[in-house]
Design a protein around this motif. Sequence first.
Motif, mmCIF file in Angstrom:
data_model
loop_
_atom_site.group_PDB
_atom_site.id
_atom_site.type_symbol
_atom_site.label_atom_id
_atom_site.label_comp_id
_atom_site.label_asym_id
_atom_site.label_seq_id
_atom_site.Cartn_x
_atom_site.Cartn_y
_atom_site.Cartn_z
ATOM 1 N N ARG A 164 -4.612 10.715 8.283
ATOM 2 C CA ARG A 164 -3.909 11.983 8.020
ATOM 3 C C ARG A 164 -3.747 12.779 9.298
ATOM 4 O O ARG A 164 -2.734 13.468 9.475
ATOM 5 N N GLU A 165 -4.724 12.694 10.187
ATOM 6 C CA GLU A 165 -4.667 13.465 11.439
ATOM 7 C C GLU A 165 -3.478 13.004 12.286
ATOM 8 O O GLU A 165 -2.718 13.817 12.805
ATOM 9 N N LEU A 166 -3.318 11.673 12.376
ATOM 10 C CA LEU A 166 -2.181 11.154 13.135
ATOM 11 C C LEU A 166 -0.872 11.581 12.462
ATOM 12 O O LEU A 166 0.079 12.002 13.128
ATOM 13 N N GLY A 167 -0.836 11.482 11.139
ATOM 14 C CA GLY A 167 0.363 11.885 10.397
ATOM 15 C C GLY A 167 0.738 13.333 10.665
ATOM 16 O O GLY A 167 1.920 13.661 10.807
ATOM 17 N N ALA A 168 -0.258 14.199 10.746
ATOM 18 C CA ALA A 168 0.003 15.621 11.006
ATOM 19 C C ALA A 168 0.628 15.803 12.388
ATOM 20 O O ALA A 168 1.530 16.627 12.580
ATOM 21 N N ARG A 169 0.185 14.984 13.349
ATOM 22 C CA ARG A 169 0.768 15.043 14.693
ATOM 23 C C ARG A 169 2.235 14.630 14.657
ATOM 24 O O ARG A 169 3.099 15.259 15.261
ATOM 25 N N GLY A 170 2.523 13.545 13.938
ATOM 26 C CA GLY A 170 3.904 13.072 13.805
ATOM 27 C C GLY A 170 4.779 14.119 13.136
ATOM 28 O O GLY A 170 5.898 14.389 13.586
ATOM 29 N N THR B 20 2.681 5.007 7.667
ATOM 30 C CA THR B 20 1.601 5.213 6.699
ATOM 31 C C THR B 20 0.909 6.553 6.945
ATOM 32 O O THR B 20 0.634 7.308 6.002
ATOM 33 N N SER B 21 0.664 6.884 8.203
ATOM 34 C CA SER B 21 0.030 8.169 8.538
ATOM 35 C C SER B 21 0.905 9.333 8.096
ATOM 36 O O SER B 21 0.413 10.326 7.542
ATOM 37 N N LEU B 22 2.211 9.193 8.332
ATOM 38 C CA LEU B 22 3.136 10.271 7.965
ATOM 39 C C LEU B 22 3.134 10.505 6.447
ATOM 40 O O LEU B 22 3.118 11.652 5.989
ATOM 41 N N MET B 23 3.095 9.415 5.690
ATOM 42 C CA MET B 23 3.032 9.561 4.233
ATOM 43 C C MET B 23 1.703 10.165 3.785
ATOM 44 O O MET B 23 1.652 10.971 2.862
ATOM 45 N N MET B 24 0.605 9.767 4.451
ATOM 46 C CA MET B 24 -0.707 10.345 4.102
ATOM 47 C C MET B 24 -0.670 11.855 4.255
ATOM 48 O O MET B 24 -1.283 12.589 3.490
ATOM 49 N N PRO C 87 0.397 12.273 0.026
ATOM 50 C CA PRO C 87 -0.766 11.383 -0.068
ATOM 51 C C PRO C 87 -0.733 10.461 -1.299
ATOM 52 O O PRO C 87 -1.249 9.339 -1.240
ATOM 53 N N ASP C 88 -0.095 10.914 -2.378
ATOM 54 C CA ASP C 88 -0.028 10.073 -3.589
ATOM 55 C C ASP C 88 0.837 8.823 -3.383
ATOM 56 O O ASP C 88 0.800 7.909 -4.213
ATOM 57 N N ALA C 89 1.628 8.797 -2.313
ATOM 58 C CA ALA C 89 2.514 7.657 -2.061
ATOM 59 C C ALA C 89 1.805 6.550 -1.272
ATOM 60 O O ALA C 89 2.418 5.548 -0.908
ATOM 61 N N VAL C 90 0.517 6.717 -1.018
ATOM 62 C CA VAL C 90 -0.252 5.712 -0.265
ATOM 63 C C VAL C 90 -1.525 5.348 -1.031
ATOM 64 O O VAL C 90 -2.212 6.221 -1.545
ATOM 65 N N ASP C 91 -1.801 4.050 -1.110
ATOM 66 C CA ASP C 91 -3.073 3.590 -1.679
ATOM 67 C C ASP C 91 -3.645 2.539 -0.728
ATOM 68 O O ASP C 91 -3.266 1.361 -0.770
ATOM 69 N N MET C 92 -4.537 2.986 0.163
ATOM 70 C CA MET C 92 -5.053 2.101 1.215
ATOM 71 C C MET C 92 -5.881 0.945 0.660
ATOM 72 O O MET C 92 -6.063 -0.067 1.339
ATOM 73 N N SER C 93 -6.356 1.070 -0.585
ATOM 74 C CA SER C 93 -7.135 -0.034 -1.163
ATOM 75 C C SER C 93 -6.236 -1.247 -1.455
ATOM 76 O O SER C 93 -6.729 -2.348 -1.691
ATOM 77 N N LYS C 94 -4.926 -1.044 -1.436
ATOM 78 C CA LYS C 94 -3.988 -2.136 -1.723
ATOM 79 C C LYS C 94 -3.414 -2.768 -0.445
ATOM 80 O O LYS C 94 -2.588 -3.673 -0.513
ATOM 81 N N LEU C 95 -3.841 -2.261 0.710
ATOM 82 C CA LEU C 95 -3.316 -2.777 1.983
ATOM 83 C C LEU C 95 -3.730 -4.238 2.182
ATOM 84 O O LEU C 95 -4.902 -4.585 2.007
ATOM 85 N N HIS D 114 0.786 -1.230 0.000
ATOM 86 C CA HIS D 114 0.000 0.000 0.000
ATOM 87 C C HIS D 114 0.819 1.283 0.000
ATOM 88 O O HIS D 114 0.257 2.371 -0.003
ATOM 89 N N MET D 115 2.151 1.159 0.033
ATOM 90 C CA MET D 115 2.941 2.390 0.164
ATOM 91 C C MET D 115 4.150 2.388 -0.757
ATOM 92 O O MET D 115 4.709 1.345 -1.073
#
Length: 245
Positions: free
Chosen positions: A226-232, A195-199, A203-211, A34-35
């Motif tokens: 994305r919210e968690l990623g923003a915190r990181g 994954t959150s950090l990349m989101m 965001p183009d570097a993640v495709d959650m449908s492929k997880l 997915h990434m």
Amino acid sequence: MRYEMMLPRQIRTAIENRWPVVLPLGVLEHHGEHMAVGMDTLAVIGVLEILERERDLVILPPFYYGAASYAVEPPEGTGSLHVDADALAPLAKSMFGGLLRIGFRNIHVVIHHQTENFSAGMPTDLAFKFAARQAIFAFLERERGEGWWGSEKMADYYARQSASEDPFNWIKAHPLMIPAKMDGYPFDHAGEGETSLMMDLFPDAVDMSKLTDDKWYTRSAKSASRELGARGRESILAHLREALR
Ligand SMILES: [Zn+2]
């Protein structure tokens, strides 16, 4: 500023004002289905680009070809690209030697790959740290001659050692994430944290449908956001604002 876009006049300004010159260092490694494989390096680039908007900073062209290892997956069809640390050290020594010749004295490496035990080190960061030391010794001998350290001019070496004048402070390496400064943010490989950090950053570097959930290390990624990623990202920025001075 991006180094490759700078004019000589701007480079001289950066040297005179001791702007931090930063090499984003990472690898190309399988990060689940997915990434994107560039995750480790992209994470460094993404955060540095934000920091660069708020202060004077030179970002060198990123180096992606670190020692990924095939510990996570064999390379066939997965995308991991491993370069031996033995090959990296001479290349890095040459790069650092060149940067010192240009005149930079405030060089930093920021890496995100196998950094959970950074003081002991792992092949990629060790190769670059070893190369930095070798490049500084070679540069000093070239500029000042053998016996430079023993000369009378260096009599106050130990007093000045903690200051930036110490030549061994000219090149420093930092992990992107220091667990103690991440405020409980998950530290993982291709899991919830990365994954959150990349989101957040790319965001183009993640495709959650492929997880998929067949690999233990990606299983936590289903809770990524994305919210968690923003915190990181904010925790990393706080750490780099201090580290890159
Ligand atoms: Zn990673």
